[in-house]
Scaffold this motif. Structure first.
Motif, mmCIF file in Angstrom:
data_model
loop_
_atom_site.group_PDB
_atom_site.id
_atom_site.type_symbol
_atom_site.label_atom_id
_atom_site.label_comp_id
_atom_site.label_asym_id
_atom_site.label_seq_id
_atom_site.Cartn_x
_atom_site.Cartn_y
_atom_site.Cartn_z
ATOM 1 N N LYS A 91 -26.260 -21.395 32.934
ATOM 2 C CA LYS A 91 -26.606 -22.398 32.195
ATOM 3 C C LYS A 91 -27.374 -23.275 33.667
ATOM 4 O O LYS A 91 -28.547 -24.098 33.404
ATOM 5 N N ASN B 58 -31.117 -21.913 32.558
ATOM 6 C CA ASN B 58 -31.589 -23.209 31.790
ATOM 7 C C ASN B 58 -31.951 -24.175 31.698
ATOM 8 O O ASN B 58 -32.798 -24.809 31.541
ATOM 9 N N TYR C 172 -26.291 -26.312 25.186
ATOM 10 C CA TYR C 172 -24.669 -27.548 24.428
ATOM 11 C C TYR C 172 -24.253 -25.433 24.423
ATOM 12 O O TYR C 172 -22.649 -25.958 24.669
ATOM 13 N N GLU C 173 -24.320 -24.662 23.660
ATOM 14 C CA GLU C 173 -23.734 -23.434 23.531
ATOM 15 C C GLU C 173 -22.868 -22.499 24.667
ATOM 16 O O GLU C 173 -21.930 -23.070 24.759
ATOM 17 N N LEU C 174 -23.828 -23.135 25.519
ATOM 18 C CA LEU C 174 -22.901 -22.600 26.824
ATOM 19 C C LEU C 174 -21.964 -23.000 27.349
ATOM 20 O O LEU C 174 -20.664 -22.857 27.850
ATOM 21 N N LYS C 175 -21.850 -24.222 27.677
ATOM 22 C CA LYS C 175 -21.274 -25.482 27.761
ATOM 23 C C LYS C 175 -19.745 -25.551 27.051
ATOM 24 O O LYS C 175 -18.699 -25.709 27.205
ATOM 25 N N ARG C 176 -20.409 -25.347 25.139
ATOM 26 C CA ARG C 176 -18.918 -24.782 24.453
ATOM 27 C C ARG C 176 -17.827 -23.734 24.680
ATOM 28 O O ARG C 176 -17.523 -24.075 24.781
ATOM 29 N N HIS C 177 -18.926 -22.813 25.020
ATOM 30 C CA HIS C 177 -18.551 -21.605 25.279
ATOM 31 C C HIS C 177 -17.576 -21.398 26.484
ATOM 32 O O HIS C 177 -16.353 -20.577 26.550
ATOM 33 N N LYS D 204 -34.721 -25.320 22.000
ATOM 34 C CA LYS D 204 -34.667 -24.666 22.301
ATOM 35 C C LYS D 204 -33.607 -23.865 23.838
ATOM 36 O O LYS D 204 -32.181 -23.829 23.578
ATOM 37 N N ASP E 75 -30.533 -26.416 23.331
ATOM 38 C CA ASP E 75 -29.347 -25.567 22.017
ATOM 39 C C ASP E 75 -29.249 -24.460 23.338
ATOM 40 O O ASP E 75 -27.092 -24.075 23.134
ATOM 41 N N ARG E 76 -29.467 -23.547 24.180
ATOM 42 C CA ARG E 76 -28.485 -22.829 25.004
ATOM 43 C C ARG E 76 -28.001 -23.493 25.554
ATOM 44 O O ARG E 76 -26.696 -23.032 25.905
#
Length: 67
Positions: free
Chosen positions: A13, A16, A51-56, A45, A48-49
């Motif tokens: 994260k 990125n 955001y996805e890492l934070k969710r994981h 992009k 979005d990456r």
């Protein structure tokens, strides 16, 4: 194990987030419209990456709370 996974995702994260700094609107001012559009797509992009890492990270923390 949990902490190692979270640490890895946090580092990803961070990388990125650092890469996203290069895509700030004022970074390149004398470029064509096409280049600005391309840079905005890449910034989208990266956001979005991140955001996805934070969710994981949050899912792992909730599934395996710290003891």
């Amino acid at each position: 194990m949990r902490d190692k996974i979270i640490e890895y995702l946090e580092k990803e994260k961070g990388m990125n987030e650092d890469a996203l700094l290069a895509y700030t609107p004022g970074a390149i001012t004398d470029s064509s419209e096409e280049i600005r559009i391309m840079r905005e797509r890449e910034a989208i992009k990266l956001r979005d990456r991140i955001y996805e890492l934070k969710r994981h990270i949050e899912v792992i923390k909730r599934m395996y709370p710290a003891e």
